[in-house]
Motif scaffolding. Structure first.
Motif, PDB file in Angstrom:
ATOM      1  N   ILE A 171      -3.272  -0.494   1.492  1.00  0.00           N
ATOM      2  CA  ILE A 171      -1.977  -0.381   0.805  1.00  0.00           C
ATOM      3  C   ILE A 171      -1.442   1.048   0.915  1.00  0.00           C
ATOM      4  CG2 ILE A 171      -2.414  -2.281  -0.825  1.00  0.00           C
ATOM      5  CD1 ILE A 171      -2.977  -0.079  -2.969  1.00  0.00           C
ATOM      6  N   ASN A 172      -1.839   1.740   1.973  1.00  0.00           N
ATOM      7  CA  ASN A 172      -1.405   3.129   2.160  1.00  0.00           C
ATOM      8  C   ASN A 172       0.110   3.275   2.187  1.00  0.00           C
ATOM      9  OD1 ASN A 172      -1.840   1.674   4.701  1.00  0.00           O
ATOM     10  ND2 ASN A 172      -1.088   3.549   5.665  1.00  0.00           N
ATOM     11  N   LEU A 173       0.815   2.276   2.747  1.00  0.00           N
ATOM     12  CA  LEU A 173       2.280   2.371   2.838  1.00  0.00           C
ATOM     13  C   LEU A 173       2.924   2.195   1.460  1.00  0.00           C
ATOM     14  CD1 LEU A 173       2.804   0.380   6.158  1.00  0.00           C
ATOM     15  CD2 LEU A 173       2.612   2.866   5.846  1.00  0.00           C
ATOM     16  N   HIS A 174       2.291   1.354   0.603  1.00  0.00           N
ATOM     17  CA  HIS A 174       2.790   1.225  -0.773  1.00  0.00           C
ATOM     18  C   HIS A 174       2.699   2.608  -1.445  1.00  0.00           C
ATOM     19  CE1 HIS A 174       1.877  -3.345  -1.174  1.00  0.00           C
ATOM     20  NE2 HIS A 174       1.536  -2.990   0.051  1.00  0.00           N
ATOM     21  N   PRO A 208       6.489  -3.047   8.898  1.00  0.00           N
ATOM     22  CA  PRO A 208       7.337  -3.725   7.902  1.00  0.00           C
ATOM     23  C   PRO A 208       6.489  -4.540   6.928  1.00  0.00           C
ATOM     24  CG  PRO A 208       7.527  -4.831  10.012  1.00  0.00           C
ATOM     25  CD  PRO A 208       6.676  -3.621  10.233  1.00  0.00           C
ATOM     26  N   THR A 209       5.851  -3.849   5.987  1.00  0.00           N
ATOM     27  CA  THR A 209       4.938  -4.508   5.053  1.00  0.00           C
ATOM     28  C   THR A 209       5.689  -5.358   4.037  1.00  0.00           C
ATOM     29  OG1 THR A 209       3.534  -4.033   3.120  1.00  0.00           O
ATOM     30  CG2 THR A 209       4.889  -2.217   3.930  1.00  0.00           C
ATOM     31  N   VAL A 210       5.255  -6.623   3.876  1.00  0.00           N
ATOM     32  CA  VAL A 210       5.960  -7.553   2.980  1.00  0.00           C
ATOM     33  C   VAL A 210       5.812  -7.127   1.517  1.00  0.00           C
ATOM     34  CG1 VAL A 210       6.015  -9.950   2.158  1.00  0.00           C
ATOM     35  CG2 VAL A 210       5.841  -9.478   4.606  1.00  0.00           C
ATOM     36  N   THR A 211       4.583  -7.028   1.019  1.00  0.00           N
ATOM     37  CA  THR A 211       4.438  -6.658  -0.396  1.00  0.00           C
ATOM     38  C   THR A 211       4.739  -5.175  -0.600  1.00  0.00           C
ATOM     39  OG1 THR A 211       2.061  -6.450   0.018  1.00  0.00           O
ATOM     40  CG2 THR A 211       2.796  -8.448  -1.117  1.00  0.00           C
ATOM     41  N   GLY A 212       4.590  -4.371   0.468  1.00  0.00           N
ATOM     42  CA  GLY A 212       4.964  -2.953   0.349  1.00  0.00           C
ATOM     43  C   GLY A 212       6.459  -2.813   0.117  1.00  0.00           C
ATOM     44  N   THR A 226       2.664 -15.257  10.831  1.00  0.00           N
ATOM     45  CA  THR A 226       1.203 -15.261  10.903  1.00  0.00           C
ATOM     46  C   THR A 226       0.619 -16.333   9.991  1.00  0.00           C
ATOM     47  OG1 THR A 226      -0.793 -13.940  10.496  1.00  0.00           O
ATOM     48  CG2 THR A 226       1.127 -13.388   9.200  1.00  0.00           C
ATOM     49  N   ASP A 227       1.311 -16.670   8.916  1.00  0.00           N
ATOM     50  CA  ASP A 227       0.800 -17.670   7.967  1.00  0.00           C
ATOM     51  C   ASP A 227       0.844 -19.085   8.531  1.00  0.00           C
ATOM     52  OD1 ASP A 227       2.047 -16.057   4.932  1.00  0.00           O
ATOM     53  OD2 ASP A 227       0.387 -15.614   6.284  1.00  0.00           O
ATOM     54  N   MET A 228       1.387 -19.252   9.757  1.00  0.00           N
ATOM     55  CA  MET A 228       1.400 -20.565  10.406  1.00  0.00           C
ATOM     56  C   MET A 228       0.545 -20.568  11.672  1.00  0.00           C
ATOM     57  SD  MET A 228       2.756 -23.074   8.917  1.00  0.00           S
ATOM     58  CE  MET A 228       2.765 -24.141  10.367  1.00  0.00           C
ATOM     59  N   LYS A 271      -0.825 -10.827  15.925  1.00  0.00           N
ATOM     60  CA  LYS A 271      -0.435  -9.412  15.988  1.00  0.00           C
ATOM     61  C   LYS A 271      -0.321  -8.773  14.618  1.00  0.00           C
ATOM     62  CE  LYS A 271       2.911  -8.464  18.839  1.00  0.00           C
ATOM     63  NZ  LYS A 271       4.275  -8.627  19.406  1.00  0.00           N
ATOM     64  N   ILE A 272      -0.531  -9.526  13.553  1.00  0.00           N
ATOM     65  CA  ILE A 272      -0.358  -8.960  12.213  1.00  0.00           C
ATOM     66  C   ILE A 272      -1.697  -8.551  11.594  1.00  0.00           C
ATOM     67  CG2 ILE A 272       0.550  -9.366   9.892  1.00  0.00           C
ATOM     68  CD1 ILE A 272       2.756  -9.307  12.009  1.00  0.00           C
ATOM     69  N   PHE A 273      -2.659  -9.465  11.611  1.00  0.00           N
ATOM     70  CA  PHE A 273      -3.958  -9.173  10.973  1.00  0.00           C
ATOM     71  C   PHE A 273      -5.061  -9.136  12.017  1.00  0.00           C
ATOM     72  CE2 PHE A 273      -2.575  -8.968   6.757  1.00  0.00           C
ATOM     73  CZ  PHE A 273      -1.653  -9.978   6.524  1.00  0.00           C
TER      74      PHE A 273
HETATM   75  C1  EPZ Z   1       2.125 -10.783   2.743  1.00  0.00           C
HETATM   76  O1  EPZ Z   1       0.907 -10.069   2.679  1.00  0.00           O
HETATM   77  C2  EPZ Z   1       1.806 -12.220   2.382  1.00  0.00           C
HETATM   78  N1  EPZ Z   1       1.293 -12.283   1.006  1.00  0.00           N
HETATM   79  C3  EPZ Z   1       0.781 -12.790   3.358  1.00  0.00           C
HETATM   80  O2  EPZ Z   1       0.597 -14.157   3.029  1.00  0.00           O
HETATM   81  C4  EPZ Z   1       1.354 -12.698   4.767  1.00  0.00           C
HETATM   82  O3  EPZ Z   1       0.381 -13.152   5.692  1.00  0.00           O
HETATM   83  C5  EPZ Z   1       1.726 -11.238   5.083  1.00  0.00           C
HETATM   84  O4  EPZ Z   1       2.648 -10.747   4.077  1.00  0.00           O
HETATM   85  C6  EPZ Z   1       2.388 -11.096   6.451  1.00  0.00           C
HETATM   86  O5  EPZ Z   1       3.530 -11.899   6.513  1.00  0.00           O
HETATM   87  C7  EPZ Z   1       2.174 -12.243  -0.021  1.00  0.00           C
HETATM   88  O6  EPZ Z   1       3.375 -12.152   0.164  1.00  0.00           O
HETATM   89  C8  EPZ Z   1       1.593 -12.338  -1.405  1.00  0.00           C
HETATM   90  P1  EPZ Z   1       1.748  -6.928   4.945  1.00  0.00           P
HETATM   91  P2  EPZ Z   1       0.927  -8.444   2.726  1.00  0.00           P
HETATM   92  O7  EPZ Z   1       1.688  -5.787   3.993  1.00  0.00           O
HETATM   93  O8  EPZ Z   1       2.155  -7.953   2.095  1.00  0.00           O
HETATM   94  C9  EPZ Z   1      -0.702  -3.705   7.380  1.00  0.00           C
HETATM   95  C10 EPZ Z   1      -0.609 -16.113   2.640  1.00  0.00           C
HETATM   96  O9  EPZ Z   1      -1.318 -16.784   3.403  1.00  0.00           O
HETATM   97  N2  EPZ Z   1      -0.467  -2.835   6.225  1.00  0.00           N
HETATM   98  O10 EPZ Z   1       3.076  -7.384   5.432  1.00  0.00           O
HETATM   99  O11 EPZ Z   1      -0.388  -7.977   2.215  1.00  0.00           O
HETATM  100  C11 EPZ Z   1      -1.601  -4.889   7.043  1.00  0.00           C
HETATM  101  O12 EPZ Z   1      -2.966  -4.523   7.170  1.00  0.00           O
HETATM  102  C12 EPZ Z   1      -0.712 -14.606   2.634  1.00  0.00           C
HETATM  103  O13 EPZ Z   1       0.250 -16.597   1.851  1.00  0.00           O
HETATM  104  C13 EPZ Z   1      -0.910  -1.510   6.290  1.00  0.00           C
HETATM  105  O14 EPZ Z   1      -1.501  -1.076   7.276  1.00  0.00           O
HETATM  106  O15 EPZ Z   1       1.007  -8.182   4.282  1.00  0.00           O
HETATM  107  C14 EPZ Z   1      -1.191  -5.914   8.052  1.00  0.00           C
HETATM  108  O16 EPZ Z   1      -1.860  -5.662   9.272  1.00  0.00           O
HETATM  109  C15 EPZ Z   1      -1.835 -14.119   3.528  1.00  0.00           C
HETATM  110  N3  EPZ Z   1      -0.684  -0.706   5.215  1.00  0.00           N
HETATM  111  C16 EPZ Z   1       0.308  -5.654   8.250  1.00  0.00           C
HETATM  112  O17 EPZ Z   1       0.530  -4.328   7.751  1.00  0.00           O
HETATM  113  C17 EPZ Z   1      -0.019  -1.146   4.082  1.00  0.00           C
HETATM  114  O18 EPZ Z   1       0.177  -0.348   3.147  1.00  0.00           O
HETATM  115  C18 EPZ Z   1       1.220  -6.605   7.489  1.00  0.00           C
HETATM  116  O19 EPZ Z   1       0.765  -6.624   6.160  1.00  0.00           O
HETATM  117  C19 EPZ Z   1       0.416  -2.483   4.049  1.00  0.00           C
HETATM  118  C20 EPZ Z   1       0.198  -3.311   5.133  1.00  0.00           C
END
Ligand code: EPZ
Length: 416
Positions: free
Chosen positions: A122-125, A160-164, A302-304, A324-326
């Motif tokens: 969560i470094n970007l948060h 482009p972090t979703v929860t970030g 990625t969730d699909m 390409k995401i995880f």
């Molecule tokens: C959200 O997770 C979703 N969860 C995930 O859904 C989804 O797979 C993901 O976005 C991608 O679309 C919720 O919305 C609750 P990210 P999130 O931050 O926000 C890297 C499901 O099955 N990253 O967009 O945690 C990270 O490691 C779940 O419903 C950093 O490096 O995903 C990843 O490789 C699983 N640093 C990429 O970015 C950060 O600070 C995308 O992650 C944040 C992310």
């Protein structure tokens, strides 16, 4: 632990009621922390993760009036800590960080740690919050956040972090002055959050694009919001039509949220009828192989990835699936291979050779979408599939066996 038992090999036909979007509901629940009062949230999905999020809000001092709408009272919050035992079960708990520092200028949130699909930092948060003037210290596995005041700033996300994006959106709405989020996530769930925050009195422009501009305000009103349908749940059932060669209508459903998935399933031979608030998928006689690369929205989600991989096991050729995401989102591959799939993994790419005859088998869920993939494979496989550790599935799918039984699946949950 419960098991789900499926007798596969039957085409599924009928209509499925889609529940509220999990990944919209979670940030919206966190957003109730931004201001006191009685918040009303409708169409909340009955999911394990939602129960965890409500437990966290309760832990912070919120109270609830159950029902639809769910009424959440956040006048008397008396806590600022998201404890490890809650965060480790649901990493989206970090979404309380932004709202807590915005309203109370302090928060203590456990670092989420990794999960089955990756390190999930969560470094970007944290760097975004620091740009708004928040002091961040990491102590004993916790993020200690504090600020005298939050001041708007320009924040650039490396990814482009979703929860970030959601966290910084919620922090910025009460910051002084203007905040610009650049390379922001464009997911529909961000638009949903911004729409709700705007109705609460926030000033937000550009959400849904990669540049979001927020003018901070001093006070917000409680929310009164109806959650949009879950696009990933809908896409999972549309894929079920493809893999079982059936006809499934999902409703409610916003087709534009699913453009990338519909496009790929059409390439694979699925025919679609798009309605006002529904989408019908008609599985083709032949499943054609397609190549997939997961990308941030509006790319293929990625969730699909796990779900469409199950379908590609039956395709009449080779499919190349690139995640390409995880970094570790192929946990379903070994279980699919136990059902007869012909897949090899090289780094973040899976080569799905297709032309497999899936056979029912005892398999184990490892994460939410991997378990959905195994359900789809079980629906298409000959024989009986027993899926264990279904608590993974319960995190993101409401009444799955009931909805599938309603369209002809032979599926039951065996209480463990
Ligand atoms: C959200 O997770 C979703 N969860 C995930 O859904 C989804 O797979 C993901 O976005 C991608 O679309 C919720 O919305 C609750 P990210 P999130 O931050 O926000 C890297 C499901 O099955 N990253 O967009 O945690 C990270 O490691 C779940 O419903 C950093 O490096 O995903 C990843 O490789 C699983 N640093 C990429 O970015 C950060 O600070 C995308 O992650 C944040 C992310």
């Amino acid at each position: 632990m419960d098991k789900i038992v499926i007798e596969g090999g039957r085409p599924l036909n009928g209509s499925v009621q889609i529940s509220g979007a999990k990944n919209a509901a979670l940030p919206l629940l966190a957003a109730t922390l931004l201001t006191g009062g009685a918040h009303r949230l409708r169409n909340i999905p009955l999911l394990r993760d939602i129960r965890t999020a409500k437990t966290l809000l309760y832990h912070l001092g919120a109270t609830f009036e159950e029902g639809d709408p769910l009424c959440i009272h956040t006048d008397n919050l008396d806590g600022f800590e998201a404890p490890y035992d809650l965060v480790k079960t649901m990493r989206a708990s970090v979404l309380v960080l932004g709202p807590l520092v915005a309203r109370f200028k302090r928060a203590r949130v456990s670092l989420p740690g990794g999960c089955a699909i990756g390190a999930r930092p969560i470094n970007l948060h944290l760097s975004g919050l620091q740009r708004l003037g928040v002091k961040i210290e990491l102590q004993h596995g916790y993020v200690e956040a504090s600020a005298d005041r939050l001041v708007g700033n320009h924040i650039y996300f490396d990814i482009p972090t979703v929860t970030g994006t959601a966290n910084l959106l919620m922090a910025a709405v009460l910051a002084e002055g203007q905040t610009v989020l650049e390379n922001a996530a464009r997911e529909p769930e961000e638009i949903e959050l911004a729409k709700c925050l705007t109705n609460m009195g926030a000033s937000i422009q550009g959400v849904g694009t990669s540049v979001i501009t927020i003018e901070g305000v001093s006070q917000l009103q409680p929310m009164d919001h109806t959650i949009m349908p879950d696009r990933i749940e809908a896409a999972t059932y549309l894929t079920a039509a493809g893999i079982t060669r059936g006809q499934i209508t999902v409703t409610p459903c916003i087709a534009e949220h699913l453009e990338a998935v519909i496009h790929k399933l059409e390439q694979a031979g699925v025919h679609f009828n798009i309605g006002e608030d529904s989408v019908q998928a008609i599985g083709g006689e032949v499943i054609r192989n397609v190549d997939i690369k997961t990308n941030p929205y509006p790319g293929f989600p990625t969730d699909m990835q796990a779900q469409i991989m199950a379908m590609m096991c039956l395709a009449d050729g080779e499919s190349i699936i690139t995640e390409k995401i995880f970094e570790n989102r192929f946990m379903h591959v070994s279980e699919l291979k136990r059902m007869g799939a012909d897949i090899s993994v090289e780094g973040n790419t899976a080569i799905v050779r297709g032309r497999s005859k899936l056979q029912g088998a005892p398999v184990m869920a490892t994460d939410l979408r991997a378990s959905a993939s195994l359900v789809l494979a079980g629906l298409a496989a000959k024989g009986i599939t027993e899926l264990s550790r279904v608590y993974h599935l319960d995190r993101g799918y409401t009444r799955l066996e009931e909805k599938l039984s309603g369209i002809g699946a032979k599926i039951e949950r065996v209480k463990g």
